[in-house]
Scaffold this motif. Sequence first.
Motif, PDB file in Angstrom:
ATOM      1  N   ILE A   1       0.807  -1.172  -0.027  1.00  0.00           N
ATOM      2  CA  ILE A   1       0.041   0.139   0.070  1.00  0.00           C
ATOM      3  C   ILE A   1       0.901   1.398  -0.028  1.00  0.00           C
ATOM      4  O   ILE A   1       0.460   2.260  -0.609  1.00  0.00           O
ATOM      5  N   VAL A   2       1.679   1.293   0.684  1.00  0.00           N
ATOM      6  CA  VAL A   2       2.788   2.522   0.842  1.00  0.00           C
ATOM      7  C   VAL A   2       3.570   2.912  -0.459  1.00  0.00           C
ATOM      8  O   VAL A   2       3.778   4.045  -0.643  1.00  0.00           O
ATOM      9  N   ARG A   3       3.984   1.548  -0.956  1.00  0.00           N
ATOM     10  CA  ARG A   3       4.595   1.822  -2.538  1.00  0.00           C
ATOM     11  C   ARG A   3       3.737   2.401  -3.671  1.00  0.00           C
ATOM     12  O   ARG A   3       4.271   3.153  -4.062  1.00  0.00           O
ATOM     13  N   GLU A   4       2.354   2.247  -3.574  1.00  0.00           N
ATOM     14  CA  GLU A   4       1.671   2.810  -4.249  1.00  0.00           C
ATOM     15  C   GLU A   4       0.950   4.106  -3.929  1.00  0.00           C
ATOM     16  O   GLU A   4       0.514   4.766  -4.991  1.00  0.00           O
ATOM     17  N   THR A   5       0.946   4.522  -2.624  1.00  0.00           N
ATOM     18  CA  THR A   5       0.328   5.628  -2.236  1.00  0.00           C
ATOM     19  C   THR A   5       1.296   6.672  -1.725  1.00  0.00           C
ATOM     20  O   THR A   5       1.067   7.725  -1.700  1.00  0.00           O
ATOM     21  N   GLY A   6       2.419   6.213  -1.217  1.00  0.00           N
ATOM     22  CA  GLY A   6       3.172   7.079  -0.544  1.00  0.00           C
ATOM     23  C   GLY A   6       2.927   7.512   1.023  1.00  0.00           C
ATOM     24  O   GLY A   6       3.316   8.416   1.688  1.00  0.00           O
ATOM     25  N   ALA A   7       1.705   6.669   1.655  1.00  0.00           N
ATOM     26  CA  ALA A   7       1.098   7.089   2.720  1.00  0.00           C
ATOM     27  C   ALA A   7       2.274   6.989   4.078  1.00  0.00           C
ATOM     28  O   ALA A   7       3.145   6.169   4.079  1.00  0.00           O
ATOM     29  N   ARG A   8       2.043   7.817   4.826  1.00  0.00           N
ATOM     30  CA  ARG A   8       2.950   7.977   6.184  1.00  0.00           C
ATOM     31  C   ARG A   8       2.318   6.831   7.081  1.00  0.00           C
ATOM     32  O   ARG A   8       0.842   6.958   7.118  1.00  0.00           O
ATOM     33  N   THR A   9       3.253   6.363   7.683  1.00  0.00           N
ATOM     34  CA  THR A   9       2.748   5.097   8.508  1.00  0.00           C
ATOM     35  C   THR A   9       2.904   5.520  10.171  1.00  0.00           C
ATOM     36  O   THR A   9       3.768   6.224  10.435  1.00  0.00           O
ATOM     37  N   TYR A  10       2.133   4.979  11.053  1.00  0.00           N
ATOM     38  CA  TYR A  10       2.199   5.184  12.290  1.00  0.00           C
ATOM     39  C   TYR A  10       2.010   3.830  13.184  1.00  0.00           C
ATOM     40  O   TYR A  10       1.125   2.973  12.869  1.00  0.00           O
ATOM     41  N   LEU A  11       2.716   3.612  14.098  1.00  0.00           N
ATOM     42  CA  LEU A  11       2.554   2.530  15.012  1.00  0.00           C
ATOM     43  C   LEU A  11       3.122   2.647  16.563  1.00  0.00           C
ATOM     44  O   LEU A  11       4.231   3.614  16.503  1.00  0.00           O
ATOM     45  N   HIS A  12       2.549   2.110  17.397  1.00  0.00           N
ATOM     46  CA  HIS A  12       3.259   2.105  18.773  1.00  0.00           C
ATOM     47  C   HIS A  12       4.849   1.717  18.786  1.00  0.00           C
ATOM     48  O   HIS A  12       5.016   0.799  18.140  1.00  0.00           O
TER      49      HIS A  12
END
Length: 236
Positions: free
Chosen positions: A76-87
């Motif tokens: 998903i990140v590869r296609e969208t460039g979305a920023r990721t968040y996790l504890h």
Amino acid sequence: MAMKRVIKGVHVVPMGMANAFLIEGDDGLTLINAGYPGKEAAVFRAIRGLGRSLGQLKHLIFTHGHPDHIGSAAAIVRETGARTYLHPLDIPMAESGGPFRPLRAAPGPLRRVLCKLFYHPEERLEAVAIDQPLTAGEILPIAGGIEVIHTPGHCAGQCALLWLPGRMLFAGDVASNLMGLGDPVGFESLKDGRASQRKLASLSFDAAGFAHGKPIARAASTHFRKKWGKTPHTSG
């Protein structure tokens, strides 16, 4: 199964045996969780079904770092460039792609069977880099405000997420709603898991979404209180 609207601005995206959720905000789209590996096409269809482009997915927030929540994240990140968040407690699992911490099945014969069927701690999957650690109690400036509520038990780094504009709680695997509101398949710590369930039962929210099972669109906190608590108050 197709994407369905839960409340205004929130859509559930079925991804096989797990759900993800899309939030529409003035700042673009936010995805809560990424399902099992190989399910990214369901997210892409959902985004396009809203009349949006893939580049409008700006944020990808994980409730925790298990394979059914981060499995399709890298794609998903590869296609969208979305920023990721996790504890922070779960970032090492996501950034290594496994192995994952073991679970003990939740009480009851059905949970014992489901835990063995669906959770494999030695599983490996494509790693995903995490851009921002989640901090308990913070309000992310995303989609009008998303409050981070640390809810360990099922997983040490698990967080529930409260979308403030829509008063919708994303419970992750604090609970499931498969045959009524109940436990997830297993816990790293049953004691912590029960405390987290009581914590959510003390909050006030209208809707709730689950990684496993149907969302609740109205009076959701009432269901949590009946199951795990009594007295509501605002989150914090």
